[in-house]
Design a protein around this motif. Sequence first.
Motif, PDB file in Angstrom:
ATOM      1  N   GLN A   1      29.967  76.579 149.122  1.00  0.00           N
ATOM      2  CA  GLN A   1      30.892  76.490 147.993  1.00  0.00           C
ATOM      3  C   GLN A   1      32.018  75.508 148.301  1.00  0.00           C
ATOM      4  O   GLN A   1      32.400  74.688 147.448  1.00  0.00           O
ATOM      5  CB  GLN A   1      31.464  77.881 147.689  1.00  0.00           C
ATOM      6  CG  GLN A   1      32.397  77.902 146.466  1.00  0.00           C
ATOM      7  CD  GLN A   1      32.926  79.305 146.183  1.00  0.00           C
ATOM      8  OE1 GLN A   1      32.396  80.302 146.686  1.00  0.00           O
ATOM      9  NE2 GLN A   1      33.968  79.400 145.374  1.00  0.00           N
ATOM     10  N   ASN A   2      32.549  75.571 149.513  1.00  0.00           N
ATOM     11  CA  ASN A   2      33.635  74.654 149.892  1.00  0.00           C
ATOM     12  C   ASN A   2      33.148  73.201 149.895  1.00  0.00           C
ATOM     13  O   ASN A   2      33.847  72.298 149.420  1.00  0.00           O
ATOM     14  CB  ASN A   2      34.170  75.019 151.275  1.00  0.00           C
ATOM     15  CG  ASN A   2      34.997  76.295 151.257  1.00  0.00           C
ATOM     16  OD1 ASN A   2      35.517  76.690 150.204  1.00  0.00           O
ATOM     17  ND2 ASN A   2      35.105  76.950 152.405  1.00  0.00           N
TER      18      ASN A   2
ATOM     19  N   GLU B   1      32.883  71.843 146.467  1.00  0.00           N
ATOM     20  CA  GLU B   1      34.218  71.528 145.942  1.00  0.00           C
ATOM     21  C   GLU B   1      34.733  70.211 146.523  1.00  0.00           C
ATOM     22  O   GLU B   1      35.277  69.363 145.802  1.00  0.00           O
ATOM     23  CB  GLU B   1      35.180  72.673 146.283  1.00  0.00           C
ATOM     24  CG  GLU B   1      36.593  72.464 145.743  1.00  0.00           C
ATOM     25  CD  GLU B   1      37.529  73.611 146.123  1.00  0.00           C
ATOM     26  OE1 GLU B   1      38.745  73.360 146.194  1.00  0.00           O
ATOM     27  OE2 GLU B   1      37.025  74.731 146.346  1.00  0.00           O
TER      28      GLU B   1
ATOM     29  N   GLU C   1      32.902  67.342 144.856  1.00  0.00           N
ATOM     30  CA  GLU C   1      33.384  67.096 143.495  1.00  0.00           C
ATOM     31  C   GLU C   1      34.703  66.331 143.527  1.00  0.00           C
ATOM     32  O   GLU C   1      34.927  65.410 142.724  1.00  0.00           O
ATOM     33  CB  GLU C   1      33.565  68.424 142.757  1.00  0.00           C
ATOM     34  CG  GLU C   1      32.249  69.084 142.356  1.00  0.00           C
ATOM     35  CD  GLU C   1      32.478  70.452 141.720  1.00  0.00           C
ATOM     36  OE1 GLU C   1      33.663  70.799 141.460  1.00  0.00           O
ATOM     37  OE2 GLU C   1      31.493  71.167 141.500  1.00  0.00           O
ATOM     38  N   ASN C   2      35.587  66.716 144.458  1.00  0.00           N
ATOM     39  CA  ASN C   2      36.877  66.022 144.581  1.00  0.00           C
ATOM     40  C   ASN C   2      36.672  64.557 144.978  1.00  0.00           C
ATOM     41  O   ASN C   2      37.365  63.661 144.476  1.00  0.00           O
ATOM     42  CB  ASN C   2      37.748  66.724 145.619  1.00  0.00           C
ATOM     43  CG  ASN C   2      38.199  68.097 145.162  1.00  0.00           C
ATOM     44  OD1 ASN C   2      38.186  68.391 143.960  1.00  0.00           O
ATOM     45  ND2 ASN C   2      38.588  68.952 146.109  1.00  0.00           N
TER      46      ASN C   2
END
Length: 694
Positions: free
Chosen positions: A626-627, A630, A633-634
């Motif tokens: 999950q990290n 993220e 995506e950033n």
Amino acid sequence: MSNQRARVKTKVKWNYEQYGCFGMYACADSLPIEFISTTMQVSELSNLTYAKDIRTELDFELLIQRDIDEKRAIEQISKYISPENGSGYGTIKNNGVFLPPLVVAVVGTNDGKTLANSYPDSTTLIEKDNYGRKFITEWEDLFKVTMFEQSKGMNYCLGKDEVEVEVDSKNVHIEFFLGQKNEGGGRLVVIDGQHRLFALNYLRNHSEHKDKIKNLVIPVCILYSPTSTLSEVQKSAPRIPDVLRKLFVDVNNNAKTVSGHFKILLSDDDIGKLACSSFCTSLLDSNFFEGKTLGLIEWNTKTDKESKTISKPYSLSSIGVIYDTLADLFRTKNGKEVLRHILNINEIEHKLDFGLDEDGAPKPQSVDFPWRDIPYKNKNDLKAQVDKYLTPCLQKIFFETSFYKDFVDLFFEARRLKLEALTKERNTKSKIAEAVLEYLDEFTEVDDKPVDRLLGEFVDSFLGDAKIKIPEITRTNVFQKAILTAWFTFMSKLLEFKLSPIDITSIFVIVLEKSVASNLFVNSLSNLYLQDSIYDGIKIKPSLESRKQIARLIIATLGDNTFANSLAVRIKDFDNSLEINKLVETLQKLGGDNATFYANSLHATRIKEFTKSYRSNTELSALDIQNLMEYEENKNASIKSKRKDSNVKVDNLFDEKVKEYINLDFKLSIDQLSDLLGVVSVFDEFLMEESSEE
């Protein structure tokens, strides 16, 4: 007017004649070819000769003629020409027959079988009859062409003086002296349409079909090269074998491919094709196992796809693999420069003739020379350089490297014990063994179950022994392409020491043997440095990058100081003026650089693979995944923003985290490889650079 001209009976000197339409192919700087379009009745087909029935001074040129697939000719073509259901009106109506022209070349022979390199010198004569002038060109005792004058006819340059005359192109007379069986004299060799000719001959020689085709009239195109005469060939005009080779490839290139390799071996428009043909010829002419080692090289595979790989389980290599790699290496700018040194072009520079430009000044060398764009006048000069310098290098790599030599020795030992011994028993099995040997030696087709069974038993037994002693990877396409790539890299570097390419190759063979003996390429899931780079699990990766990585590992063995010193001593034996320290420094740097290139590529591949698959990585926790999603995506969002505003800084946290995740396995891989190569310092530097970047 000329159509009224009587067709006079020929002299006894000529024993076959044809009338037809004349044409020619002759462009600037190209080989002139003249042809006569005519027809033949079925009864005249005995005047034609199969290409396989003519020998040249190099028997390999005989072997690479387009094979006649007798089964296909009989089953498909002959049934099309003469359907089994008879020849009644209904059959004729529903089975229209039209055959494309047979393409036939005029050649001379020395003893009825051996192809002459040239025609006799030609003479021209102008005679006159009641209808006008006749222009006669005769190639002494071989063939004669008579053209007839026609006002406003086709322009034609007659003889060596190129006297321009006007001739009737629709009415040309050609006469031949065709030798019989073992007699010298001419032959009309079929270079396109051998399957059609075979089928026609099959039908006319079988009584049940003979009457069905007796009225067939076959279109024929007769070709000859008017300038390939004895005196002109001595001045560098193309020889008859060269003309036939060129015509054969041109005629067949757009036809259904029968042999993917023939386009390489019958063509001579680049150095790779010359090298492959020279390599095969050298094996056939070699005393090594009586020239039978050619049977271990795939050179006559019948499909394009299979011709580019090693398709037979007992083959050592394939011409397609060798050619494709040479093309990749030598057609580049750097490759052509290396090739100039390998072929020692300086040795023949004074002979090179690229023609004249419009102002009569010598044309410069083509940017693609010496790989291709070889002047026709210098084709034989380049062939000689290939024979002298490049072919011996290929021989050393594929037949003098220890593991390939072991493979060849095992093959012929198994052949002696399991096949040749059977032929001496004088029973049914001995006949089968003879057929298997014929297949292995003469490249015949296997269409017999007992023969196929014995061949399979022999191959299985041989490979069982070979797999124990010789690493299987050494006979894969990707590994052999990597070998040639590594050889090229090594050659490129050592040419600066003015060594001969053959001596450099001898040293390279030692490097290659060292890399294999060190078990660098033994696949094991525990050998982490091979995974993702060369292997994917237990399967080798057949990619260009995998090839490059194998080549880098071969060269990386030079990073070992002890090994580099031993090689330097050997190199100095070739030239005592060379400095040992300079040689060691060069070899070690070459090895170290390639070790670093390997590590960089492996690192980049691990990052790419992890990035692609981390979402399904079972070794990561759900939170880790999950990290990472993220962070990714950033990163993508920041890249998108930067396209609009160059001041935006790209978020690289995702890349940093990926490196953290792969770092442990990567370090283990590096440690494994450094132990094998003895180039720890190079990898320490790499790890330090990675650490400082993080």
